[in-house]
Scaffold this motif. Sequence first.
Motif, PDB file in Angstrom:
ATOM      1  N   PHE A 482       5.115 112.604  84.875  1.00  0.00           N
ATOM      2  CA  PHE A 482       6.126 112.832  84.116  1.00  0.00           C
ATOM      3  C   PHE A 482       6.970 114.000  84.282  1.00  0.00           C
ATOM      4  N   MET A 483       6.099 115.057  85.076  1.00  0.00           N
ATOM      5  CA  MET A 483       6.700 116.297  85.012  1.00  0.00           C
ATOM      6  C   MET A 483       7.848 116.253  86.372  1.00  0.00           C
ATOM      7  N   ALA A 484       7.356 115.214  87.302  1.00  0.00           N
ATOM      8  CA  ALA A 484       7.986 115.215  88.680  1.00  0.00           C
ATOM      9  C   ALA A 484       9.426 114.164  88.350  1.00  0.00           C
ATOM     10  N   GLY A 485       9.415 113.666  87.306  1.00  0.00           N
ATOM     11  CA  GLY A 485      10.507 112.797  87.379  1.00  0.00           C
ATOM     12  C   GLY A 485      10.484 111.487  87.679  1.00  0.00           C
ATOM     13  N   PHE A 486       9.302 110.933  88.157  1.00  0.00           N
ATOM     14  CA  PHE A 486       9.252 109.565  88.564  1.00  0.00           C
ATOM     15  C   PHE A 486       9.699 108.540  87.516  1.00  0.00           C
ATOM     16  N   LYS A 487       9.742 107.102  88.016  1.00  0.00           N
ATOM     17  CA  LYS A 487      10.251 106.357  86.940  1.00  0.00           C
ATOM     18  C   LYS A 487       9.372 106.355  85.735  1.00  0.00           C
ATOM     19  N   ARG A 488      10.047 106.343  84.825  1.00  0.00           N
ATOM     20  CA  ARG A 488       9.339 106.394  83.306  1.00  0.00           C
ATOM     21  C   ARG A 488       9.381 104.866  82.723  1.00  0.00           C
ATOM     22  N   THR A 489       8.504 104.160  83.313  1.00  0.00           N
ATOM     23  CA  THR A 489       8.001 102.743  82.913  1.00  0.00           C
ATOM     24  C   THR A 489       6.624 102.680  82.928  1.00  0.00           C
ATOM     25  N   ALA A 490       6.089 101.959  81.903  1.00  0.00           N
ATOM     26  CA  ALA A 490       4.446 101.868  81.881  1.00  0.00           C
ATOM     27  C   ALA A 490       4.050 101.163  83.411  1.00  0.00           C
ATOM     28  N   GLU A 491       4.710 100.045  83.441  1.00  0.00           N
ATOM     29  CA  GLU A 491       4.212  99.525  84.811  1.00  0.00           C
ATOM     30  C   GLU A 491       4.346  99.919  86.176  1.00  0.00           C
ATOM     31  N   CYS A 492       5.505 101.180  86.392  1.00  0.00           N
ATOM     32  CA  CYS A 492       5.466 101.833  87.469  1.00  0.00           C
ATOM     33  C   CYS A 492       4.445 102.849  87.620  1.00  0.00           C
ATOM     34  N   PHE A 493       4.184 103.392  86.276  1.00  0.00           N
ATOM     35  CA  PHE A 493       3.283 104.414  86.111  1.00  0.00           C
ATOM     36  C   PHE A 493       1.637 103.828  86.641  1.00  0.00           C
TER      37      PHE A 493
END
Length: 633
Positions: A482-493
């Motif tokens: 979340f610090m790096a700005g990746f996609k903010r979706t539970a599925e993607c995480f």
Amino acid sequence: MSSAAQDRAIPIFLKFADVEFKVKVQNPSSSGNPVKAVMSKVASQLHIEQQYKQILRGITGSVGPCEILALMGPSGSGKTTLLKVLGGRLQENVKGTVTYNDVSYMPALKRRIGFVAQDDILYPQLTVEETLVFAAFLRLPSNMSQRQKYDRVEMIVKELGLERCRRTKIGGGFIKGISGGERKRTSIGYEILVDPSLLLLDEPTSGLDSTSANRILQLLQGLAKAGRTIITTIHQPSSRMFHMFDKILLISEGYPIYYGKGRESMEYFASSRFIPEIPMNPAEFLLDLATGQVNDISVPEELLASRQSAEFENSVIRYLQHKYKVDLEPKEKEENHRAAKVPERLQLAVQIKKDWTLSWFDQFAILFKRTFKERWRDYFDHVRLIQSFGVAVLLGLLWWKSSTATEAQLRDQIGLLFYICIFWTSSSIFGAVYVFPFEKMLLVKERKADMYRLSVYYACSTLSDMIAHVLYPTFFMCILYFMAGFKRTAECFFLTLSAILLIAVTSQGAGELFGAAVMSIKRAGMIASLILMLFLLTGGYYVQHIPKFMQWMKYVSFMYYGFRLLVKVQYSGDDVYDCESPAGCRSLQSSPSFDTVNLSGGLREVWILLGMALIYRMFAYLCLRRKINIANF
């Protein structure tokens, strides 16, 4: 004690006659001279006998229940080699006969023989009590209850005088632990838990003070009186210890020069006109004779003429070897031949093959608990935790809320994904590559005692280590993602986290394979570094368009598939970027960064990585089995 446990303690009458052993030696390196190398190879083919060195040269003797046989001699005389031959641990290139109750060695005897190595091979992180409890649960019969096994351990702890240190770690290396005498007694307890009929000990008093050494010998006397047959190598015992032995076998350069009762040894050598001129410890006197150093010893007149020559010591040894062959060996062979035949019931008893005392799953439950207890400090090490936290925060700050708005920013974010792949690949490989080389001696020891199946050990090791290979990447990604700005979706995480864990587990399997293949700490690290570098270069980030003749490398690289998987779960071909450019928005698939990756091509890399993880582990197990089967110590 149960009947099964009592059956293990059947008396064993051990006889050995004309035992010889030779070891294959490599020719000296001729790498600097090609002609010499070729000539050396031809010579080795024409003179096969030159490839072997004779260690034992015809040794005869016997020992029975309630007796202690001491193998004495200078370093390099063949004591330990003879001990391994008598214990069935060396069988190739052995001549002569060794019988147990008039029966030759067979695998069924493994669990009736206890072997205490010179180096105390124990798990350093376990306490004395834990070491003995786990050994009891693995080695004692399944028809014994847990209470009976704990009682057996309690009896051994008291018998060996280990109450004071029972909850102290074994220690070793950089881990503070018990004393040398306590380690030796723990090693002995480890073997006598199962009431072995034959107990072999290699230098049990080595490195101990006289008090501790005497205590060990008194312990062995008690074990012998209980009906066990005991053979021990010993270098230079005190005079008090010397008289505790029932029989002495003195070896010099692989030849026997005395066999018989310890108290009769001085009389025998006196009859051969070797008499100490000053008061001497009998053991010291015998060792001086075995090395040919007779400075304070009178010698027969036949040897006086050569006293000042350089070959005097060799002359003394050859004289003693000849005297033994003429005076003692015929008597011992005749006595062995005339000895009463061992009752048939004892012959049959040693031939009964013992099935595994526990099922596969019972062994797994015990061994997994022991493996985790031994390694948990490595799993939850503060340094590893700080490393994961520190690297995650550093990367998070460097790529703080990164985006894919432009080609340059997209390239930066893809670089972060590749670095994550590198970090957990290298961490997992080097975390696994040293496991088997470090535990080799422990594993060989326990496998030679038939404590458990090798498949159980491997399953426990890889699954237990997997805890760390799952825990730390999860902790790492929870901070960085979340610090790096990746996609903010539970599925993607969760898809990204799963991809990282799959990469780590596959890398762990590769590390295990490299470690099991070489079983050397130094070489395992070198091979792991080399393979990692090759996989790094062919991972698909530095070079996307690899020349055709080198493309095979990327297809065997799990980093290549892992990186592609991370890219696919993080980006979609339908996503757009570079919307502020004069040409307008473009799809991510059109970016040069994805020339060789079809973002909508499915996740077949998952199955490839799973297949690699299984294949690596299968080959690691096969390599481990091969290395352990041929290992000796």
